[in-house]
Design a protein around this motif. Structure first.
Motif, PDB file in Angstrom:
ATOM      1  N   LEU A   9       0.827  -1.209   0.000  1.00  0.00           N
ATOM      2  CA  LEU A   9       0.000   0.000   0.000  1.00  0.00           C
ATOM      3  C   LEU A   9       0.861   1.260   0.000  1.00  0.00           C
ATOM      4  O   LEU A   9       0.637   2.177  -0.785  1.00  0.00           O
ATOM      5  CB  LEU A   9      -0.911   0.034   1.220  1.00  0.00           C
ATOM      6  CG  LEU A   9      -2.189  -0.772   1.161  1.00  0.00           C
ATOM      7  CD1 LEU A   9      -2.895  -0.731   2.509  1.00  0.00           C
ATOM      8  CD2 LEU A   9      -3.097  -0.284   0.071  1.00  0.00           C
ATOM      9  N   GLU A  13      -0.090   2.749  -3.485  1.00  0.00           N
ATOM     10  CA  GLU A  13      -1.446   3.295  -3.467  1.00  0.00           C
ATOM     11  C   GLU A  13      -1.579   4.697  -4.053  1.00  0.00           C
ATOM     12  O   GLU A  13      -2.658   5.087  -4.452  1.00  0.00           O
ATOM     13  CB  GLU A  13      -2.058   3.225  -2.076  1.00  0.00           C
ATOM     14  CG  GLU A  13      -1.495   4.189  -1.080  1.00  0.00           C
ATOM     15  CD  GLU A  13      -2.162   4.081   0.279  1.00  0.00           C
ATOM     16  OE1 GLU A  13      -3.313   3.622   0.364  1.00  0.00           O
ATOM     17  OE2 GLU A  13      -1.527   4.467   1.257  1.00  0.00           O
ATOM     18  N   TYR A  19      -6.650   2.193  -6.361  1.00  0.00           N
ATOM     19  CA  TYR A  19      -6.692   3.077  -5.192  1.00  0.00           C
ATOM     20  C   TYR A  19      -6.976   4.521  -5.587  1.00  0.00           C
ATOM     21  O   TYR A  19      -7.679   5.235  -4.871  1.00  0.00           O
ATOM     22  CB  TYR A  19      -5.384   2.967  -4.399  1.00  0.00           C
ATOM     23  CG  TYR A  19      -5.177   1.568  -3.875  1.00  0.00           C
ATOM     24  CD1 TYR A  19      -5.926   1.087  -2.810  1.00  0.00           C
ATOM     25  CD2 TYR A  19      -4.257   0.712  -4.468  1.00  0.00           C
ATOM     26  CE1 TYR A  19      -5.764  -0.208  -2.343  1.00  0.00           C
ATOM     27  CE2 TYR A  19      -4.088  -0.581  -4.003  1.00  0.00           C
ATOM     28  CZ  TYR A  19      -4.839  -1.031  -2.944  1.00  0.00           C
ATOM     29  OH  TYR A  19      -4.688  -2.303  -2.488  1.00  0.00           O
ATOM     30  N   ARG A  23     -10.268   6.546  -4.248  1.00  0.00           N
ATOM     31  CA  ARG A  23     -10.151   7.827  -3.537  1.00  0.00           C
ATOM     32  C   ARG A  23     -10.983   8.899  -4.230  1.00  0.00           C
ATOM     33  O   ARG A  23     -11.636   9.712  -3.572  1.00  0.00           O
ATOM     34  CB  ARG A  23      -8.680   8.267  -3.451  1.00  0.00           C
ATOM     35  CG  ARG A  23      -7.873   7.461  -2.460  1.00  0.00           C
ATOM     36  CD  ARG A  23      -6.533   8.093  -2.140  1.00  0.00           C
ATOM     37  NE  ARG A  23      -5.736   8.469  -3.280  1.00  0.00           N
ATOM     38  CZ  ARG A  23      -4.861   7.678  -3.903  1.00  0.00           C
ATOM     39  NH1 ARG A  23      -4.690   6.425  -3.506  1.00  0.00           N
ATOM     40  NH2 ARG A  23      -4.163   8.125  -4.927  1.00  0.00           N
TER      41      ARG A  23
END
Length: 141
Positions: A9, A13, A19, A23
């Motif tokens: 991550l 990310e 991701y 978001r």
């Protein structure tokens, strides 16, 4: 989750399409909710991972994060995030009605007691607040 998941991550990310899109979706939902508000929002990210979402949500106000993993909290702090702490989603260290928005992405399915986790979301969320909760369609995801 394993430490190696948090390592991934932290490394990926910010640029990984999955991701980034997630978001963007969360921000779009919060932006719609925020239009009705005059003051900055208080936001809680439960299961904040390595902190990329927390960083992006700062445009809406004060963002706090919790994760059960010490490794996740370390990564958040490396990103300069200070309102993070190690905590279990089923026992949040916040007073009732502390947040305008609570975000819980891909966390509920990992809890031993998902009812306790859901109850905690409702407890710390202000009346009329927004909960953004997502779970994977399949556990292998």
């Amino acid at each position: 989750m394993k430490d190696s998941t948090y390592d991934f991550l932290y490394a990926e990310e910010m640029n990984h399409w999955w991701y980034r899109v997630r978001r963007q979706l969360v921000k779009k939902i919060i932006r719609t909710y925020a239009k009705e508000r005059k003051e900055p929002l208080r936001i809680l990210d439960i299961g904040c991972g390595a902190g990329a979402l927390m960083r992006e949500l700062e445009e809406f106000g004060e963002v706090s994060g919790v994760d059960i993993s010490p490794r996740a909290i370390e990564y958040c702090r490396e990103r300069g995030l200070t309102r993070v702490r190690e905590a279990d989603a089923a026992r949040l260290p916040f007073e009732e009605e502390s947040f305008d928005v609570v975000v819980m992405l891909d966390v509920l399915e990992h809890l031993e007691d998902d009812v306790a986790g859901s109850t905690e979301v409702a407890r710390v969320l202000k009346s009329g607040g927004l909960a953004v909760i997502a779970v994977p369609a399949f556990m292998f995801l």
